[in-house]
Design a protein around this motif. Structure first.
Motif, PDB file in Angstrom:
ATOM      1  N   ALA A 151      14.149   8.510  -2.806  1.00 48.19           N
ATOM      2  CA  ALA A 151      13.204   7.399  -2.654  1.00 48.19           C
ATOM      3  C   ALA A 151      13.229   6.427  -3.829  1.00 48.19           C
ATOM      4  CB  ALA A 151      11.795   7.935  -2.443  1.00 48.19           C
ATOM      5  N   LEU A 152      13.160   6.947  -5.054  1.00 49.35           N
ATOM      6  CA  LEU A 152      13.124   6.051  -6.216  1.00 49.35           C
ATOM      7  C   LEU A 152      14.439   5.301  -6.399  1.00 49.35           C
ATOM      8  CD1 LEU A 152      11.118   8.086  -8.891  1.00 49.35           C
ATOM      9  CD2 LEU A 152      10.308   6.325  -7.310  1.00 49.35           C
ATOM     10  N   ASN A 153      15.536   5.913  -5.963  1.00 50.97           N
ATOM     11  CA  ASN A 153      16.838   5.256  -6.085  1.00 50.97           C
ATOM     12  C   ASN A 153      17.006   4.139  -5.059  1.00 50.97           C
ATOM     13  OD1 ASN A 153      17.668   6.997  -8.141  1.00 50.97           O
ATOM     14  ND2 ASN A 153      18.451   8.500  -6.699  1.00 50.97           N
ATOM     15  N   GLU A 154      16.344   4.297  -3.906  1.00 50.63           N
ATOM     16  CA  GLU A 154      16.586   3.369  -2.801  1.00 50.63           C
ATOM     17  C   GLU A 154      15.432   2.416  -2.506  1.00 50.63           C
ATOM     18  OE1 GLU A 154      19.725   5.779  -0.002  1.00 50.63           O
ATOM     19  OE2 GLU A 154      17.611   6.131   0.377  1.00 50.63           O
ATOM     20  N   PHE A 204       6.372   3.483 -10.738  1.00 48.83           N
ATOM     21  CA  PHE A 204       7.714   2.913 -10.610  1.00 48.83           C
ATOM     22  C   PHE A 204       7.644   1.486 -10.072  1.00 48.83           C
ATOM     23  CE2 PHE A 204      11.542   1.943  -8.210  1.00 48.83           C
ATOM     24  CZ  PHE A 204      12.552   2.301  -9.081  1.00 48.83           C
ATOM     25  N   LEU A 205       6.871   1.297  -9.009  1.00 42.81           N
ATOM     26  CA  LEU A 205       6.776  -0.030  -8.399  1.00 42.81           C
ATOM     27  C   LEU A 205       6.092  -1.031  -9.330  1.00 42.81           C
ATOM     28  CD1 LEU A 205       5.891   0.907  -4.710  1.00 42.81           C
ATOM     29  CD2 LEU A 205       8.079   0.093  -5.604  1.00 42.81           C
ATOM     30  N   GLN A 206       5.046  -0.585 -10.001  1.00 42.42           N
ATOM     31  CA  GLN A 206       4.363  -1.481 -10.940  1.00 42.42           C
ATOM     32  C   GLN A 206       5.268  -1.854 -12.110  1.00 42.42           C
ATOM     33  OE1 GLN A 206       0.823   0.817 -11.746  1.00 42.42           O
ATOM     34  NE2 GLN A 206      -0.378  -0.272 -10.196  1.00 42.42           N
ATOM     35  N   ASP A 207       6.039  -0.886 -12.587  1.00 43.45           N
ATOM     36  CA  ASP A 207       6.980  -1.167 -13.676  1.00 43.45           C
ATOM     37  C   ASP A 207       8.031  -2.194 -13.254  1.00 43.45           C
ATOM     38  OD1 ASP A 207       5.663   0.577 -15.318  1.00 43.45           O
ATOM     39  OD2 ASP A 207       7.112   2.211 -15.124  1.00 43.45           O
ATOM     40  N   HIS A 208       8.309  -2.236 -11.941  1.00 49.77           N
ATOM     41  CA  HIS A 208       9.298  -3.197 -11.431  1.00 49.77           C
ATOM     42  C   HIS A 208       8.616  -4.437 -10.849  1.00 49.77           C
ATOM     43  CE1 HIS A 208      11.868   0.327 -11.890  1.00 49.77           C
ATOM     44  NE2 HIS A 208      12.905  -0.484 -11.819  1.00 49.77           N
ATOM     45  N   LYS A 209       7.382  -4.652 -11.290  1.00 48.02           N
ATOM     46  CA  LYS A 209       6.654  -5.898 -11.009  1.00 48.02           C
ATOM     47  C   LYS A 209       6.288  -6.085  -9.534  1.00 48.02           C
ATOM     48  CE  LYS A 209       7.404  -6.684 -15.345  1.00 48.02           C
ATOM     49  NZ  LYS A 209       6.361  -6.314 -16.331  1.00 48.02           N
ATOM     50  N   HIS A 210       6.136  -4.996  -8.795  1.00 54.52           N
ATOM     51  CA  HIS A 210       5.678  -5.109  -7.413  1.00 54.52           C
ATOM     52  C   HIS A 210       4.150  -5.094  -7.372  1.00 54.52           C
ATOM     53  CE1 HIS A 210       9.602  -4.868  -5.493  1.00 54.52           C
ATOM     54  NE2 HIS A 210       9.917  -3.887  -6.329  1.00 54.52           N
ATOM     55  N   ASN A 211       3.590  -5.692  -6.347  1.00 50.75           N
ATOM     56  CA  ASN A 211       2.147  -5.873  -6.232  1.00 50.75           C
ATOM     57  C   ASN A 211       1.517  -4.751  -5.398  1.00 50.75           C
ATOM     58  OD1 ASN A 211      -0.429  -6.916  -6.224  1.00 50.75           O
ATOM     59  ND2 ASN A 211       0.025  -8.570  -4.783  1.00 50.75           N
ATOM     60  N   ARG A 263       1.517   8.988  -7.645  1.00 50.76           N
ATOM     61  CA  ARG A 263       1.402   8.318  -8.948  1.00 50.76           C
ATOM     62  C   ARG A 263       2.772   7.873  -9.464  1.00 50.76           C
ATOM     63  NH1 ARG A 263      -1.183   4.797 -11.839  1.00 50.76           N
ATOM     64  NH2 ARG A 263      -0.914   5.087 -14.076  1.00 50.76           N
ATOM     65  N   GLY A 264       3.778   8.722  -9.242  1.00 53.95           N
ATOM     66  CA  GLY A 264       5.127   8.381  -9.697  1.00 53.95           C
ATOM     67  C   GLY A 264       5.669   7.143  -9.005  1.00 53.95           C
ATOM     68  N   LEU A 265       5.465   7.060  -7.694  1.00 53.50           N
ATOM     69  CA  LEU A 265       5.950   5.902  -6.947  1.00 53.50           C
ATOM     70  C   LEU A 265       5.167   4.650  -7.325  1.00 53.50           C
ATOM     71  CD1 LEU A 265       7.809   4.748  -4.824  1.00 53.50           C
ATOM     72  CD2 LEU A 265       6.204   5.503  -3.057  1.00 53.50           C
ATOM     73  N   GLU A 266       3.848   4.800  -7.501  1.00 52.35           N
ATOM     74  CA  GLU A 266       3.021   3.658  -7.905  1.00 52.35           C
ATOM     75  C   GLU A 266       3.473   3.114  -9.261  1.00 52.35           C
ATOM     76  OE1 GLU A 266      -1.690   2.520  -8.692  1.00 52.35           O
ATOM     77  OE2 GLU A 266      -1.029   4.618  -8.783  1.00 52.35           O
ATOM     78  N   LEU A 270       0.855  -1.189   0.000  1.00 51.94           N
ATOM     79  CA  LEU A 270       0.000   0.000   0.000  1.00 51.94           C
ATOM     80  C   LEU A 270       0.887   1.233   0.000  1.00 51.94           C
ATOM     81  CD1 LEU A 270      -3.101   0.870   2.079  1.00 51.94           C
ATOM     82  CD2 LEU A 270      -1.050   2.263   2.403  1.00 51.94           C
ATOM     83  N   ILE A 271       0.498   2.265  -0.751  1.00 48.53           N
ATOM     84  CA  ILE A 271       1.252   3.521  -0.802  1.00 48.53           C
ATOM     85  C   ILE A 271       0.336   4.663  -0.382  1.00 48.53           C
ATOM     86  CG2 ILE A 271       2.742   5.009  -2.193  1.00 48.53           C
ATOM     87  CD1 ILE A 271       2.767   2.805  -4.316  1.00 48.53           C
ATOM     88  N   ALA A 272       0.852   5.576   0.427  1.00 44.34           N
ATOM     89  CA  ALA A 272       0.069   6.754   0.816  1.00 44.34           C
ATOM     90  C   ALA A 272       0.938   8.001   0.782  1.00 44.34           C
ATOM     91  CB  ALA A 272      -0.521   6.574   2.214  1.00 44.34           C
TER      92      ALA A 272
END
Length: 210
Positions: free
Chosen positions: A108-111, A22-29, A17-20, A7-9
């Motif tokens: 955040a996106l790097n780590e 990014f995570l979806q592009d890297h196959k996270h659920n 939206r950017g974090l969501e 879950l992201i908040a």
């Protein structure tokens, strides 16, 4: 192997939206996104994600308040906090409320990938800059614990750039007593006996001795 649910908040829609993405592009659920703390906490209670990535500063409930509630109600969701700030009490909050990760927004996106891997494996992860700050702060705190109340009082005045004579006058003691205290403080803090070493240390760690 089942992918951990996330879950992201964040109350900033673009960052959320950017974090969501990014995570979806890297196959996270990613199973839910929220724009305020109360909705995020309710979603955690209802959907029980494995991991919640939360902005600290959100309306209604902060990320830390959500972490408190999760611990209070024995929720298993692992909390990762994202912040713009290098809070003084980061480590204290992490230990108290079972927070598994702390990321600075600028990195955040790097780590996030490394952070998630650590958290999934039962470890904790701090942004490198936060971790370095914590190490320095914890070392300084450990040294301060060796000082007496009188030495702490003198150290505070040293941080205000007061001379030994000025400190002596303020505390109604002799300049020699102040000098002895200063010498003991230098030894306990393991400082090099060079000019202004104590002043430099006291001003650098002023927030710890206030």
């Amino acid at each position: 192997m089942r992918k951990p649910t996330i879950l992201i908040a964040d109350d900033h829609p673009i960052l959320l939206r950017g974090l969501e993405t990014f995570l979806q592009d890297h196959k996270h659920n990613v199973i839910a996104t929220c724009t305020d703390g109360k909705k995020a906490y309710n979603a955690i209670v209802k959907q029980k994600p494995d991991i919640a990535i939360l902005d600290i500063d959100m309306p209604n409930l902060t990320g830390i308040e959500i972490a408190k509630n999760c611990k209070r109600h024995n929720l298993d969701t692992k909390i990762i906090l994202i912040t713009l700030h290098k809070e003084k009490k980061i480590y204290e909050n992490a230990m108290r409320y079972n927070i598994h990760g702390y990321l600075l927004k600028e990195f955040a996106l790097n780590e996030i990938e490394v952070c998630l891997e650590k958290v999934i494996n039962g470890e904790s992860y701090f942004s490198k800059k936060i971790y370095k700050r914590f190490l320095k702060t914890s070392d300084a705190n450990a040294m301060l614990e060796n000082l007496t109340p009188s030495e702490i009082k003198i150290l505070k005045l040293v941080a205000e750039e007061m001379t030994s004579n000025e400190i002596a006058n303020m505390l109604n003691i002799s300049p020699r007593t102040v000098s002895n205290h200063r010498g003991n403080i230098v030894k306990k803090l393991k400082l090099h006996p060079k000019p202004n070493a104590l002043l430099i240390w006291a001003q650098k760690h002023k927030e710890l001795i206030e």
